[in-house]
Design an enzyme around this catalytic site. Structure first.
Site, PDB file in Angstrom:
ATOM      1  N   ARG A 164       1.758  -9.254   7.417  1.00  0.00           N
ATOM      2  CA  ARG A 164       2.561  -8.874   6.595  1.00  0.00           C
ATOM      3  C   ARG A 164       3.876  -8.128   6.750  1.00  0.00           C
ATOM      4  NH1 ARG A 164      -0.568  -8.022   1.122  1.00  0.00           N
ATOM      5  NH2 ARG A 164       1.430  -8.053   0.060  1.00  0.00           N
ATOM      6  N   ASP A 216       6.880  -4.464  -0.021  1.00  0.00           N
ATOM      7  CA  ASP A 216       7.666  -4.931   0.981  1.00  0.00           C
ATOM      8  C   ASP A 216       8.806  -4.111   1.647  1.00  0.00           C
ATOM      9  OD1 ASP A 216       9.317  -7.707  -1.061  1.00  0.00           O
ATOM     10  OD2 ASP A 216      10.105  -5.724  -0.410  1.00  0.00           O
ATOM     11  N   HIS A 253       2.844  -0.310  -6.696  1.00  0.00           N
ATOM     12  CA  HIS A 253       1.938  -0.902  -5.778  1.00  0.00           C
ATOM     13  C   HIS A 253       1.823  -0.178  -4.630  1.00  0.00           C
ATOM     14  CE1 HIS A 253       1.324  -4.274  -9.058  1.00  0.00           C
ATOM     15  NE2 HIS A 253       0.766  -3.195  -9.335  1.00  0.00           N
ATOM     16  N   CYS A 273      -8.786  12.362   5.613  1.00  0.00           N
ATOM     17  CA  CYS A 273      -7.726  13.674   5.195  1.00  0.00           C
ATOM     18  C   CYS A 273      -6.782  13.129   4.118  1.00  0.00           C
ATOM     19  CB  CYS A 273      -6.998  14.353   6.268  1.00  0.00           C
ATOM     20  SG  CYS A 273      -5.456  13.441   6.866  1.00  0.00           S
ATOM     21  N   CYS A 305      -5.461   8.345  12.130  1.00  0.00           N
ATOM     22  CA  CYS A 305      -4.769   9.405  11.558  1.00  0.00           C
ATOM     23  C   CYS A 305      -4.219  10.292  12.963  1.00  0.00           C
ATOM     24  CB  CYS A 305      -5.241  10.024  10.715  1.00  0.00           C
ATOM     25  SG  CYS A 305      -4.471  11.528  10.015  1.00  0.00           S
ATOM     26  N   CYS A 335      -6.405  13.767  12.052  1.00  0.00           N
ATOM     27  CA  CYS A 335      -7.814  13.940  11.964  1.00  0.00           C
ATOM     28  C   CYS A 335      -8.484  12.929  12.535  1.00  0.00           C
ATOM     29  CB  CYS A 335      -8.266  14.387  10.344  1.00  0.00           C
ATOM     30  SG  CYS A 335      -8.421  12.647   9.829  1.00  0.00           S
ATOM     31  N   GLY A 375      11.349 -11.610 -11.626  1.00  0.00           N
ATOM     32  CA  GLY A 375      10.574 -12.469 -10.648  1.00  0.00           C
ATOM     33  C   GLY A 375       9.265 -11.935 -10.475  1.00  0.00           C
ATOM     34  N   ASN A 434      13.611 -15.568 -14.114  1.00  0.00           N
ATOM     35  CA  ASN A 434      12.547 -16.123 -13.432  1.00  0.00           C
ATOM     36  C   ASN A 434      13.178 -17.501 -13.126  1.00  0.00           C
ATOM     37  OD1 ASN A 434       9.743 -16.979 -12.455  1.00  0.00           O
ATOM     38  ND2 ASN A 434       9.346 -14.896 -13.312  1.00  0.00           N
TER      39      ASN A 434
HETATM   40  C1  BV8 Z   1      -6.532  -1.688 -11.922  1.00  0.00           C
HETATM   41  C2  BV8 Z   1      -0.661  -4.422  -3.570  1.00  0.00           C
HETATM   42  C3  BV8 Z   1      -8.626  -0.862 -12.650  1.00  0.00           C
HETATM   43  C4  BV8 Z   1      -1.682  -5.183  -2.353  1.00  0.00           C
HETATM   44  C5  BV8 Z   1      -1.144  -5.537  -5.746  1.00  0.00           C
HETATM   45  C6  BV8 Z   1     -10.542  -9.233 -13.139  1.00  0.00           C
HETATM   46  C7  BV8 Z   1     -11.328  -9.254 -11.916  1.00  0.00           C
HETATM   47  C8  BV8 Z   1     -10.859  -8.199 -10.994  1.00  0.00           C
HETATM   48  C9  BV8 Z   1      -9.701  -7.343 -11.448  1.00  0.00           C
HETATM   49  C10 BV8 Z   1      -9.119  -7.599 -12.629  1.00  0.00           C
HETATM   50  C11 BV8 Z   1      -9.435  -8.730 -13.561  1.00  0.00           C
HETATM   51  N1  BV8 Z   1      -8.617  -8.612 -14.655  1.00  0.00           N
HETATM   52  C12 BV8 Z   1      -7.803  -7.698 -14.657  1.00  0.00           C
HETATM   53  C13 BV8 Z   1      -8.071  -6.977 -13.442  1.00  0.00           C
HETATM   54  C14 BV8 Z   1      -7.358  -5.936 -13.044  1.00  0.00           C
HETATM   55  C15 BV8 Z   1      -6.477  -6.274 -11.967  1.00  0.00           C
HETATM   56  C16 BV8 Z   1      -5.443  -7.664 -12.350  1.00  0.00           C
HETATM   57  O1  BV8 Z   1      -4.489  -7.259 -13.342  1.00  0.00           O
HETATM   58  N2  BV8 Z   1      -5.883  -8.593 -11.751  1.00  0.00           N
HETATM   59  C17 BV8 Z   1      -5.276  -9.797 -12.211  1.00  0.00           C
HETATM   60  C18 BV8 Z   1      -4.860 -10.759 -10.833  1.00  0.00           C
HETATM   61  C19 BV8 Z   1      -5.945 -10.342 -13.413  1.00  0.00           C
HETATM   62  N3  BV8 Z   1      -5.488  -5.235 -11.610  1.00  0.00           N
HETATM   63  C20 BV8 Z   1      -5.884  -4.285 -11.011  1.00  0.00           C
HETATM   64  O2  BV8 Z   1      -6.841  -4.376 -10.236  1.00  0.00           O
HETATM   65  C21 BV8 Z   1      -5.064  -2.979 -10.839  1.00  0.00           C
HETATM   66  N4  BV8 Z   1      -5.768  -1.881 -11.153  1.00  0.00           N
HETATM   67  O3  BV8 Z   1      -6.844  -2.416 -13.001  1.00  0.00           O
HETATM   68  O4  BV8 Z   1      -7.717  -0.949 -11.872  1.00  0.00           O
HETATM   69  C22 BV8 Z   1      -8.763   0.683 -12.944  1.00  0.00           C
HETATM   70  C23 BV8 Z   1      -8.262   1.144 -14.080  1.00  0.00           C
HETATM   71  C24 BV8 Z   1      -8.728   2.685 -14.477  1.00  0.00           C
HETATM   72  C25 BV8 Z   1      -9.031   3.312 -13.362  1.00  0.00           C
HETATM   73  C26 BV8 Z   1      -9.613   2.701 -12.177  1.00  0.00           C
HETATM   74  C27 BV8 Z   1      -9.281   1.702 -11.851  1.00  0.00           C
HETATM   75  C28 BV8 Z   1      -4.382  -2.977  -9.500  1.00  0.00           C
HETATM   76  C29 BV8 Z   1      -3.262  -4.039  -9.545  1.00  0.00           C
HETATM   77  C30 BV8 Z   1      -2.382  -3.982  -8.162  1.00  0.00           C
HETATM   78  C31 BV8 Z   1      -2.935  -4.866  -7.290  1.00  0.00           C
HETATM   79  N5  BV8 Z   1      -2.071  -4.464  -5.895  1.00  0.00           N
HETATM   80  N6  BV8 Z   1      -0.416  -5.344  -4.724  1.00  0.00           N
HETATM   81  C32 BV8 Z   1      -0.967  -5.978  -1.871  1.00  0.00           C
HETATM   82  O5  BV8 Z   1       0.270  -6.412  -1.933  1.00  0.00           O
HETATM   83  O6  BV8 Z   1      -1.652  -6.260  -0.847  1.00  0.00           O
HETATM   84  S1  BV8 Z   1      -0.932  -6.661  -6.943  1.00  0.00           S
HETATM   85  C33 BV8 Z   1       0.076  -7.873  -6.165  1.00  0.00           C
HETATM   86  O7  BV8 Z   1       0.419  -8.784  -7.368  1.00  0.00           O
HETATM   87  C34 BV8 Z   1       1.363  -7.502  -5.853  1.00  0.00           C
HETATM   88  O8  BV8 Z   1       1.949  -6.172  -5.771  1.00  0.00           O
HETATM   89  C35 BV8 Z   1       2.367  -8.251  -6.684  1.00  0.00           C
HETATM   90  O9  BV8 Z   1       3.716  -7.671  -6.906  1.00  0.00           O
HETATM   91  C36 BV8 Z   1       1.743  -8.333  -7.930  1.00  0.00           C
HETATM   92  C37 BV8 Z   1       2.046  -8.949  -9.263  1.00  0.00           C
HETATM   93  O10 BV8 Z   1       2.511 -10.373  -8.571  1.00  0.00           O
HETATM   94  P1  BV8 Z   1       3.926 -10.626  -8.784  1.00  0.00           P
HETATM   95  O11 BV8 Z   1       4.809  -9.786  -8.256  1.00  0.00           O
HETATM   96  O12 BV8 Z   1       4.313 -11.058 -10.212  1.00  0.00           O
HETATM   97  O13 BV8 Z   1       3.888 -11.899  -7.929  1.00  0.00           O
HETATM   98  P2  BV8 Z   1       3.454 -13.556  -8.356  1.00  0.00           P
HETATM   99  O14 BV8 Z   1       3.358 -14.194  -7.023  1.00  0.00           O
HETATM  100  O15 BV8 Z   1       2.565 -13.525  -9.149  1.00  0.00           O
HETATM  101  O16 BV8 Z   1       4.762 -14.037  -9.393  1.00  0.00           O
HETATM  102  C38 BV8 Z   1       6.153 -14.303  -8.527  1.00  0.00           C
HETATM  103  C39 BV8 Z   1       6.982 -14.695  -9.802  1.00  0.00           C
HETATM  104  O17 BV8 Z   1       8.227 -14.823  -9.229  1.00  0.00           O
HETATM  105  C40 BV8 Z   1       6.605 -15.934 -10.443  1.00  0.00           C
HETATM  106  O18 BV8 Z   1       6.612 -15.864 -11.819  1.00  0.00           O
HETATM  107  C41 BV8 Z   1       7.472 -16.974  -9.893  1.00  0.00           C
HETATM  108  O19 BV8 Z   1       7.838 -17.740 -10.971  1.00  0.00           O
HETATM  109  C42 BV8 Z   1       8.896 -15.920  -9.547  1.00  0.00           C
HETATM  110  N7  BV8 Z   1       9.625 -16.540  -8.437  1.00  0.00           N
HETATM  111  C43 BV8 Z   1       9.283 -17.127  -7.418  1.00  0.00           C
HETATM  112  N8  BV8 Z   1      10.553 -17.193  -6.765  1.00  0.00           N
HETATM  113  C44 BV8 Z   1      11.531 -16.662  -7.453  1.00  0.00           C
HETATM  114  C45 BV8 Z   1      11.046 -16.293  -8.534  1.00  0.00           C
HETATM  115  N9  BV8 Z   1      11.697 -15.620  -9.545  1.00  0.00           N
HETATM  116  C46 BV8 Z   1      13.169 -15.627  -9.228  1.00  0.00           C
HETATM  117  N10 BV8 Z   1      13.448 -16.147  -8.283  1.00  0.00           N
HETATM  118  C47 BV8 Z   1      13.063 -16.509  -7.326  1.00  0.00           C
HETATM  119  N11 BV8 Z   1      13.691 -16.992  -6.288  1.00  0.00           N
HETATM  120 ZN    ZN Z   2      -6.128  12.274   8.564  1.00  0.00          ZN
END
Ligand code: BV8
Ligand code: ZN
Length: 266
Positions: free
Chosen positions: A71, A109, A124, A135, A173, A176, A213, A239
């Site tokens: 990526r 990105d 994120h 560290c 790192c 460390c 988006g 969107n």
């Molecule tokens: C947390 C970094 C808890 C990494 C990302 C069940 C099981 C397990 C977990 C959960 C669950 N239910 C809820 C959760 C929590 C989970 C969650 O929400 N899961 C979802 C999937 C259900 N959330 C988490 O785990 C978060 N942490 O809750 O921790 C906690 C709480 C307290 C204390 C301790 C712990 C962490 C969430 C962050 C995860 N990391 N990214 C990496 O990139 O590798 S998330 C990942 O999804 C990306 O960051 C991305 O940006 C993000 C959101 O997706 P979108 O950006 O919306 O992208 P997507 O593809 O979904 O949609 C694209 C959109 O664009 C569409 O609408 C499409 O129509 C539109 N589009 C397409 N083309 C265009 C367009 N629009 C305009 N123009 C275009 N041309």
């Molecule tokens: Zn280190």
């Protein structure tokens, strides 16, 4: 000009504290696959969610690093599109008109920064930062490849060879010599404290929120627009398709952000 566009432009004229929330859709026209829309990010036979978490990294840091290396290389070769550029000029315009404009992006990105946006919360994290598992130091890193062990690795084909890069050949790192990880928020991890705190303050203060988006399903960012709507503040969505916030948005402008944002924000 359609009345919605006129009214939207009027909202911007009146607003003093604007938040823009972006998701993967903003980068789709730069050739960066989205998570859930089309074209969907498919890497070997894994769903991103099954690799973007700590247990997967502990189980095979080689496999997860190949995924992130893949990526990183795609994003380094990509360029900001007209949506990123429209948002960065919009920030400049707000500055000139004495308005606050903050960009809260879920994207990792780095394209908003490369397009010139300054006032950004990368909620994120970023593919171009590493965090040391020992560290915990966080460093910028745009090196390509990030280490020799990952050179020419990370191909997305399903049949590519098993991910067996010895851990000592993965990024380490400089300070460390601990194993590095990408400084992104994995599923199940809480968001960076400062970023979350700053975002919540802005959500409570804003008088206009643009959402561009994002599928608005990943928590806690998915709830941000609802918090703004609950304050009676207008949310405007851009969107290519409807999402869980469309029905409560003041306006919904449908189309690729790269083509509809420039005219709407100019
Ligand atoms: C947390 C970094 C808890 C990494 C990302 C069940 C099981 C397990 C977990 C959960 C669950 N239910 C809820 C959760 C929590 C989970 C969650 O929400 N899961 C979802 C999937 C259900 N959330 C988490 O785990 C978060 N942490 O809750 O921790 C906690 C709480 C307290 C204390 C301790 C712990 C962490 C969430 C962050 C995860 N990391 N990214 C990496 O990139 O590798 S998330 C990942 O999804 C990306 O960051 C991305 O940006 C993000 C959101 O997706 P979108 O950006 O919306 O992208 P997507 O593809 O979904 O949609 C694209 C959109 O664009 C569409 O609408 C499409 O129509 C539109 N589009 C397409 N083309 C265009 C367009 N629009 C305009 N123009 C275009 N041309
Ligand atoms: Zn280190």
């Amino acid at each position: 000009m359609l009345s919605n566009e006129m009214e939207f432009k009027n909202l911007i004229k009146l607003a003093k504290n604007i938040i823009v929330i972006t998701g993967a859709g903003v980068s789709a026209e730069s050739g960066i696959p989205t998570f859930r829309g089309a074209p969907k990010l498919r890497w070997r036979n894994y769903k991103p969610e099954s690799l973007a978490n700590m247990p997967a990294f502990v189980k095979s840091s080689s496999l997860v690093w190949e995924f992130y290396h893949y990526r990183r290389e795609i994003c380094l070769k990509a360029s900001p599109n007209n949506a990123h550029l429209a948002l960065s000029s919009f920030e400049l315009r707000c500055l000139k008109e004495n308005k606050q404009c903050t960009l809260i992006t879920q994207n990792v990105d780095g394209l908003h920064k490369r397009a010139g946006s300054k006032n950004i919360i990368e909620i994120h994290g970023s593919l171009f930062e590493t965090k040391c598992m020992k560290c915990h130091s966080i460093e910028d890193n745009f090196t390509s490849p990030i280490c020799d062990g990952l050179a020419n690795r990370g191909s997305p084909e399903e049949d590519s060879k098993l991910s067996d890069i010895p851990v000592e050949q993965l990024p380490h790192c400089d300070k460390c010599h601990g194993l590095l990880r990408p400084n992104v928020v994995w599923f199940g991890e809480s968001l960076p404290e400062q970023a979350l705190e700053d975002s919540i303050k802005l959500l409570n203060k804003c008088d206009l929120c643009l959402v561009v988006g994002t599928s608005a399903v990943v928590e806690p960012v998915a709830s941000f627009p609802h918090q703004v709507i609950a304050r009676g503040v207008p949310v405007v969505e851009f969107n290519i398709e409807k999402t869980p916030i469309t029905n409560n948005s003041r306006y919904f402008f449908q189309g690729p952000s790269g083509s509809i944002l420039p005219s709407l924000l100019s």
